[in-house]
Design an enzyme around this catalytic site. Structure first.
Site, PDB file in Angstrom:
ATOM      1  N   HIS A 187       0.784  -1.238   0.000  1.00  0.00           N
ATOM      2  CA  HIS A 187       0.000   0.000   0.000  1.00  0.00           C
ATOM      3  C   HIS A 187       0.816   1.287   0.000  1.00  0.00           C
ATOM      4  CE1 HIS A 187      -0.255  -0.303   4.729  1.00  0.00           C
ATOM      5  NE2 HIS A 187       0.973  -0.464   4.272  1.00  0.00           N
ATOM      6  N   HIS A 188       2.145   1.189   0.110  1.00  0.00           N
ATOM      7  CA  HIS A 188       2.970   2.408   0.113  1.00  0.00           C
ATOM      8  C   HIS A 188       3.491   2.804  -1.267  1.00  0.00           C
ATOM      9  CE1 HIS A 188       2.812   2.422   4.404  1.00  0.00           C
ATOM     10  NE2 HIS A 188       3.526   1.317   4.542  1.00  0.00           N
ATOM     11  N   ALA A 189       3.414   1.922  -2.242  1.00  0.00           N
ATOM     12  CA  ALA A 189       3.978   2.237  -3.561  1.00  0.00           C
ATOM     13  C   ALA A 189       3.204   3.382  -4.204  1.00  0.00           C
ATOM     14  CB  ALA A 189       3.934   1.005  -4.455  1.00  0.00           C
ATOM     15  N   HIS A 240      -0.117   3.589   7.706  1.00  0.00           N
ATOM     16  CA  HIS A 240      -1.145   4.231   6.893  1.00  0.00           C
ATOM     17  C   HIS A 240      -1.040   3.787   5.432  1.00  0.00           C
ATOM     18  CE1 HIS A 240      -2.534   7.982   4.580  1.00  0.00           C
ATOM     19  NE2 HIS A 240      -3.614   7.351   4.982  1.00  0.00           N
ATOM     20  N   ASP A 300      -0.967   5.002   2.523  1.00  0.00           N
ATOM     21  CA  ASP A 300      -0.822   6.304   1.860  1.00  0.00           C
ATOM     22  C   ASP A 300      -0.899   6.228   0.348  1.00  0.00           C
ATOM     23  OD1 ASP A 300       1.637   4.902   2.023  1.00  0.00           O
ATOM     24  OD2 ASP A 300       2.791   6.738   1.800  1.00  0.00           O
TER      25      ASP A 300
END
Length: 385
Positions: free
Chosen positions: A134-136, A173, A175
């Site tokens: 989920h951070h990419a 998170h 993000d």
């Protein structure tokens, strides 16, 4: 009637490594698969175990920049030490190694396949263990994540005219996913995570509510250190669940990171399997077609436990707390002592716990004031039960 479910997995996972000293260990997927098998969860009548395909570049380009994919491919084909910090590649979090692009496409492809199974083949639930990156970002690796599988899969669901809700219960998170859908009302993103005041990626505050048509469709519940099961469930019950029920999406996508657990070496939350499975049971009760992906988690045994419990909930099977002897034998050979098999008991001091309670109550009050009028006002009242 039992749910029709699919587990996405690949024996190719074992071919890759972030490096011996990196906290992310691909071994966790193998342990989770072995624990599911030891509990007999692979032989259930409505279960399919399906291979994890590699994502096609056409799908990746619905989110990622072509020059970024070119650099991933180039770095993936060499054994030389390489770095390009414009793209977030080659630092301590996001190392470059041979086969990197294949690895990233494998994880993304599993989530795309899970979405396809739910949207096109009538599966009730599809779970990709190796998803949850989920951070990419569009053109930058971040937080161990090279390709954002959830964003790419959600884009394909949107192309089919479906509305999507994304729930992220990882300690970090979500993000990259929030960023991708910050200006649209066709995706409701909800993230319950450790506060970015002092924790990577430094985002995910209550005031991040979306922009333009997406105003009110980005929801963040930041928890401070020592938030425990009761507070985790409170955040879910008083914010996430009523919003999901009101929005009533065509497809639910969840990131099921297990780094919220007390035993995780990188985080400071106090969650156990109790609140984790409580949330999963309530999600299943919604009866919404469900795409689930893995995520974070750095205590390997408890990651395996968490995702096995999740798979049990998805298939309506309540698992005994005692680990199967065959699995205990496997982790024993890997050097895990018996004391690793249970949630660590390091309860917070009363003052720390009270601060965590005050923080979550403040967050809930803000969200009820800013988000609830948009979502519940637009999609109808819900009891939240």
């Amino acid at each position: 009637m039992p749910a029709r479910t699919a587990l996405i997995y690949s024996n190719d996972f074992a071919r890759f490594s972030y490096g011996d000293d990196h906290p992310f260990k691909i071994q966790r997927f193998i342990l989770a698969f072995e624990l599911m098998r030891a509990y007999g969860l692979m032989e259930l009548p409505n279960v399919k175990i399906l291979d994890c395909p590699r994502a096609a570049e056409e799908a990746l380009l619905t989110f990622h920049a072509p020059d970024y994919l070119d650099r991933l491919r180039e770095f993936s084909e060499s054994d030389d030490a390489r770095a390009d910090f414009r793209y977030g590649l080659g630092d301590l979090d996001n190392p470059v190694f041979r086969g990197l692009y294949d690895w990233a496409r494998l994880g993304a492809g599993g989530t795309i396949e899970a979405a396809r199974l739910v949207a096109e083949e009538g599966y009730d639930i599809a779970f990709n263990l190796a998803g949850g990156w989920h951070h990419a970002h569009r053109a930058k690796a971040s937080g161990f994540s090279y390709l954002n599988d959830a964003v790419v899969a959600i884009n394909l669901l949107l192309e089919k005219g479906l509305r999507v809700a994304y729930l992220d219960i990882d300690a970090h998170h979500g993000d990259g996913v929030q960023e991708a859908f910050y200006d649209t009302d066709r995706v409701l993103t909800i993230s319950i995570h450790e506060s970015g005041m002092y924790f990577f990626p430094g985002t995910g505050f209550e005031g991040e509510t979306g922009t333009g048509a997406g105003t009110g469709y980005s929801v963040n519940i930041p928890l401070v250190a020592h938030a425990d099961d009761a507070l985790f469930m409170k955040a879910f019950d008083e914010v996430a669940f009523p919003l999901l029920a009101a929005y009533n999406p065509d497809v639910l996508v969840t990131q099921l990171g297990a780094d919220t657990f007390r035993t995780d070496p990188l985080t400071r939350l106090e969650v156990t399997t109790h609140s984790y499975t409580y949330i999963l049971r309530k999600l299943k009760a919604l009866g919404i077609p469900w795409v689930a992906v893995g995520g974070g988690g750095y205590n390997l045994v408890n990651v395996a436990r968490a995702w096995t419990l999740a798979w049990g909930v998805m298939n309506g099977v309540e698992l005994p707390p005692r680990l199967p002897d065959s699995f205990v034998s496997i982790i024993g050979r890997l050097g895990y002592p018996n004391r690793m098999l249970l949630d660590a008991m390091h309860w917070a001091q009363e003052d720390d716990r009270n601060q965590a309670l005050d923080a979550v109550e403040r967050s809930i009050a803000v969200i009820r004031k800013t988000i609830f009028p948009v979502i519940i006002g637009s999609y109808g009242e819900t009891s939240g039960e």
